[in-house]
Design an enzyme around this catalytic site. Structure first.
Site, PDB file in Angstrom:
ATOM      1  N   LYS A  83      -0.333  -4.276  -3.407  1.00 32.75           N
ATOM      2  CA  LYS A  83      -1.665  -3.756  -3.070  1.00 32.75           C
ATOM      3  C   LYS A  83      -1.812  -2.375  -3.709  1.00 32.75           C
ATOM      4  CE  LYS A  83      -4.789  -2.577   0.732  1.00 32.75           C
ATOM      5  NZ  LYS A  83      -4.964  -1.143   0.479  1.00 32.75           N
ATOM      6  N   ASP A 106      10.184   5.423  -9.863  1.00 31.19           N
ATOM      7  CA  ASP A 106       9.770   6.010 -11.147  1.00 31.19           C
ATOM      8  C   ASP A 106      10.451   7.343 -11.416  1.00 31.19           C
ATOM      9  OD1 ASP A 106       8.174   3.869 -11.606  1.00 31.19           O
ATOM     10  OD2 ASP A 106       6.267   4.949 -11.549  1.00 31.19           O
ATOM     11  N   SER A 166       0.820  -1.208   0.000  1.00 31.29           N
ATOM     12  CA  SER A 166       0.000   0.000   0.000  1.00 31.29           C
ATOM     13  C   SER A 166       0.860   1.267   0.000  1.00 31.29           C
ATOM     14  CB  SER A 166      -0.950  -0.049   1.202  1.00 31.29           C
ATOM     15  OG  SER A 166      -1.921   0.947   1.142  1.00 31.29           O
TER      16      SER A 166
END
Length: 533
Positions: A316, A302, A291
């Site tokens: 998740k 990223d 999460s």
């Protein structure tokens, strides 16, 4: 051009009609279900042979309905709100101690928290609570005892205590406080230049706590941060965004959530000036990182802002919102999926009929690119840039640790020993090890090896198939070869068990941070990460 315009208009009208009909069909089915449900309950109430257990069947019906969706959409009735708030905020009113309650015995202080009322009023590990506000603790369950110890901050609770070492019986009045268990469990220097921060959750204000810890470590000479999110199951999305804000320029997209409706879709950008955009950063993750941990590690990956090390995260990629419902209840409902800055969703499971999870195969993963052009993939959690092997433990170690044998031994040890060596010098020496072996021999647990457990399962299958008797001599010989005496097997696994024993004892005398410091001594994955920095 006119024909094209007419055709497009017709297609748009058809699509709108289709959406409208679908919405009407959905509304009709919901209305139909409500009528059927009400009709059944009404009939049961009038005709069922016994008194109708309304509370029980109502809760069972709600839980069964939500179970069809996913594990994260749950109903919380008013009476469970306090426990729910603790789960999402790690806050409660009480004395700040973990207790141990054997059946038919009193309540023992197992782990007081540093700085808590329990510590301030002199309660230590091993102290036995005989009475709470005059009520005998022997008949109480662990939950009943815990509930009596909790209460509004500022109120008092009187304990009748039998002290661990002296066995003196005294009354101690403790004033309850607001207890907040910190998400930053440890921050310190691993060497002259590398700082380390371990974070266990994402509750309110954790980003601010992280910021303070980073500043303190930089003042101690930190030039590289190892940020440990292993085992961190997540929490508040907003705190995840604030944490990424510490390391990237203001206005950077951290995560995007997309729901079924436009009002459930949103991009979250950093809104404050960063603390440091140049500090070299290594983030540790594993299969327990989920999460909000994946939002942070995925965004930093990223944006090419950190090197992610460890094992692939849980996967998740779902966002939950809390909605108030009738009679002061709450509904935690999955409202959206989240996407990292590159556009990938890390959700690793689909939830079909009966809410059963089905893993999305790696073959369906799509490729995305980081800000620097590196390829990353979706649908399976966050894959680390550098994979680090995890230590494998034996079946016996799992049985002893998860069975609470080390934990309970540490409590027994604290009852008999007033102090231990300073943490830097404390180790599970031969004397402590022998005490542990003697204690473990008195405890019941499954001490079979993994091979013996598999053999027992195989022999059972052979018996069910009618083949055991024909193979009995060979099976008996193999069983004898696999049989290991309990004490011999415990001693054989000393190297695996000593770190757990050491950690549990250290916590009883030097509190929870000491447990992290002991774990760091034996953390092979962290050691491998440091070699790759």
């Amino acid at each position: 051009m006119k024909r094209i315009a007419i055709t497009l208009a017709a297609l748009a009208l058809a699509a709108a009609s289709s959406i409208s009909l679908d919405a009407q069909s959905k509304a009709f089915k919901l209305g139909q279900w409500t009528e059927i449900h009400n009709s059944i309950v009404k009939d049961l109430n009038m005709s069922y042979v016994d008194s109708l257990p309304v509370d029980r069947i109502m809760r069972a019906g709600i839980d069964a309905m939500l179970k069809e969706l996913d594990p994260y959409t749950v109903y919380v009735p008013e009476e469970e709100n306090e426990d729910f708030q603790y789960l999402i905020g790690k806050v409660y009113g009480g004395i700040g101690a973990i207790i141990y309650k054997p059946v038919g015995d009193g309540v023992y202080i197992n782990e007081p928290y540093e700085g808590s009322p329990a510590q301030k009023y002199g309660l230590r590990c091993g102290d036995k609570i005989l009475k709470i506000d005059g009520e005998d603790t022997k008949p109480l369950t662990s939950k009943e005892a815990s509930d009596k110890m909790k209460g509004k901050p500022g109120t008092s609770v009187v304990f009748t205590i039998e002290k661990a070492i002296s066995h003196e019986v005294v009354d101690v009045t403790v004033v309850r406080e607001r207890i907040h268990l910190p998400d930053i469990e440890y921050a310190g220097m691993l060497n002259d230049h590398v700082g380390y921060i371990m974070q266990s959750g994402f509750t309110e204000n954790v980003a601010e706590s992280l910021k303070k810890s980073i500043i303190e470590l930089k003042n101690q000479g930190m030039t590289h941060l190892v940020y440990d999110l292993r085992g961190n199951g997540g929490g508040l999305l907003q705190e995840a965004v604030k944490i990424v804000s510490l390391f990237v320029p203001r206005g950077t997209v951290v995560v995007t959530s997309k729901g079924i409706n436009n009002d459930q879709s949103m991009s979250y950008k950093t809104s404050t000036e960063p603390l440091d955009t140049e500090l070299p950063l290594t983030v540790l993750i594993d299969g327990g990182s989920a999460s909000a941990s994946e939002i942070v590690s995925g965004a930093l990956q990223d944006l090419d802002r950190a090197t992610i090390m460890g094992k692939r995260s849980y996967g998740k990629g779902l966002v939950q919102s809390i909605h108030p419902v009738a009679y002061n209840g709450q509904l935690k409902i999955t409202t959206a999926k989240y996407y990292t800055p590159s556009g990938r969703c890390v959700q690793a499971r689909e939830y079909g009929e009966n809410g059963e999870p089905k893993f999305i195969p790696d073959s369906l993963a799509k490729e995305f690119k980081t800000a620097g052009g590196r390829i990353v993939k979706d649908c399976g959690g966050i894959t680390p840039d550098v994979e680090l092997e995890q230590k494998n433990y034996s079946r016996l170690a799992y049985a002893i640790v998860l069975g609470g044998i080390c934990d309970n031994f540490a409590l027994e040890y604290a009852k008999k020993h007033a102090s231990i060596a300073p943490l830097a010098d404390f180790h599970c020496d031969d004397a402590i090890w022998e005490e542990f072996v003697a204690y473990a021999m008195t405890q019941k647990f499954d001490y079979r090896s993994g091979a013996k457990a598999l053999f027992d399962s195989m022999r059972k299958e052979l018996a069910e198939d009618g083949l055991e008797e024909s193979m009995k001599p060979q099976l008996d010989a193999l069983e004898k070869a696999l049989q290991t005496e309990k004490e011999d097997f415990i001693r054989m696994k000393k190297d695996e068990l000593v770190p757990f024993i050491e950690e549990e004892i250290a916590i009883r005398y030097y509190y929870q941070k000491a447990g992290v410091q002991v774990r760091l001594r034996y953390d092979e994955q962290l050691e491998a990460a440091l070699k790759k920095l």
